[in-house]
Design a protein around this motif. Structure first.
Motif, PDB file in Angstrom:
ATOM      1  N   MET A   1       0.644  -1.368  -0.300  1.00  0.00           N
ATOM      2  CA  MET A   1      -0.137  -0.136   0.128  1.00  0.00           C
ATOM      3  C   MET A   1       0.621   1.070  -0.140  1.00  0.00           C
ATOM      4  SD  MET A   1      -3.477   0.245   2.384  1.00  0.00           S
ATOM      5  CE  MET A   1      -2.512   1.325   3.917  1.00  0.00           C
ATOM      6  N   THR A  20      -6.883   1.131   7.246  1.00  0.00           N
ATOM      7  CA  THR A  20      -6.009   0.539   6.522  1.00  0.00           C
ATOM      8  C   THR A  20      -5.621  -0.919   6.752  1.00  0.00           C
ATOM      9  OG1 THR A  20      -4.359   2.676   8.011  1.00  0.00           O
ATOM     10  CG2 THR A  20      -3.268   0.514   6.831  1.00  0.00           C
ATOM     11  N   ARG A  24      -5.483  -2.772   3.256  1.00  0.00           N
ATOM     12  CA  ARG A  24      -4.317  -3.819   3.074  1.00  0.00           C
ATOM     13  C   ARG A  24      -4.846  -4.721   2.126  1.00  0.00           C
ATOM     14  NH1 ARG A  24       0.837  -1.567   4.308  1.00  0.00           N
ATOM     15  NH2 ARG A  24       0.488  -0.174   5.965  1.00  0.00           N
TER      16      ARG A  24
END
Length: 188
Positions: A1, A20, A24
């Motif tokens: 990422m 996040t 991911r």
């Protein structure tokens, strides 16, 4: 990422660890070509709710992560959030529309930022049906004329405004849309 995507999620401040993690897993081993993060807060008479939409372009896909606040289902009324990931192959995107809203268009110059920008992307995942009673136009008619309406594609719609989100956010959406337009470009 990409590091800048990590930063944008952190700056948005809406459960960055959850966002996040979801990103991911969705991005996996692909590289990020472009991204746009839009966090907003809405108010109604009973609650304050936060939402965040993250759009990511990889080499082959457009990802949309949408996160929402929710009321917990536990006896203690615990708080919860949900994160939904939608994926479209870039080759499967059927349409893209950008609406530029400009105040005082007579004063608009080439590099000015629109007051509002709306990005709509369709790939056939969701549709919305709107129905209303049909009529014949006769005020005294009591006959049942059935219903009329339409089906509208409702895949991804993101709206930003300079007043609410800032000019940088409007520019960021313009830049993201330009990459997306090039990515879906002419098919040969």
């Amino acid at each position: 990422m990409s590091h800048t995507l990590d930063q944008a999620v952190a700056v948005a401040g809406y459960y960055p660890a959850l966002a996040t993690s979801v990103l991911r897993h969705a991005i996996a081993d692909e590289s990020v070509k472009a991204h746009f993060v839009h966090a907003e807060t809405t108010f109604d008479d009973r609650a304050v709710r936060r939402h965040m939409t993250i759009l990511v372009i990889t080499d082959t896909r457009l990802l949309r992560v949408h996160m929402d606040d929710g009321a917990g289902h536990g006896a203690e009324g615990t708080h919860e959030a949900s994160a939904t990931v939608e994926t479209a192959l870039l080759s499967g995107i059927s349409n893209l529309a950008m609406t530029h809203v400009v105040h005082h268009p007579e004063r608009f110059a080439d590099n000015d930022v629109p007051a509002e920008l709306v990005l709509a992307v369709g790939w056939g995942v969701h549709s919305r049906i709107e129905l209303e009673p049909a009529g014949c136009g006769d005020e005294n008619c009591e006959a049942d004329h059935g219903y009329t309406g339409g089906i509208t594609g409702d895949d991804t719609l993101v709206r930003v405004s300079a007043i609410a989100d800032g000019q940088d956010s409007v520019r960021a959406l313009q830049d993201f849309a330009a990459v997306l337009q090039r990515s879906i470009g002419p098919r040969g």
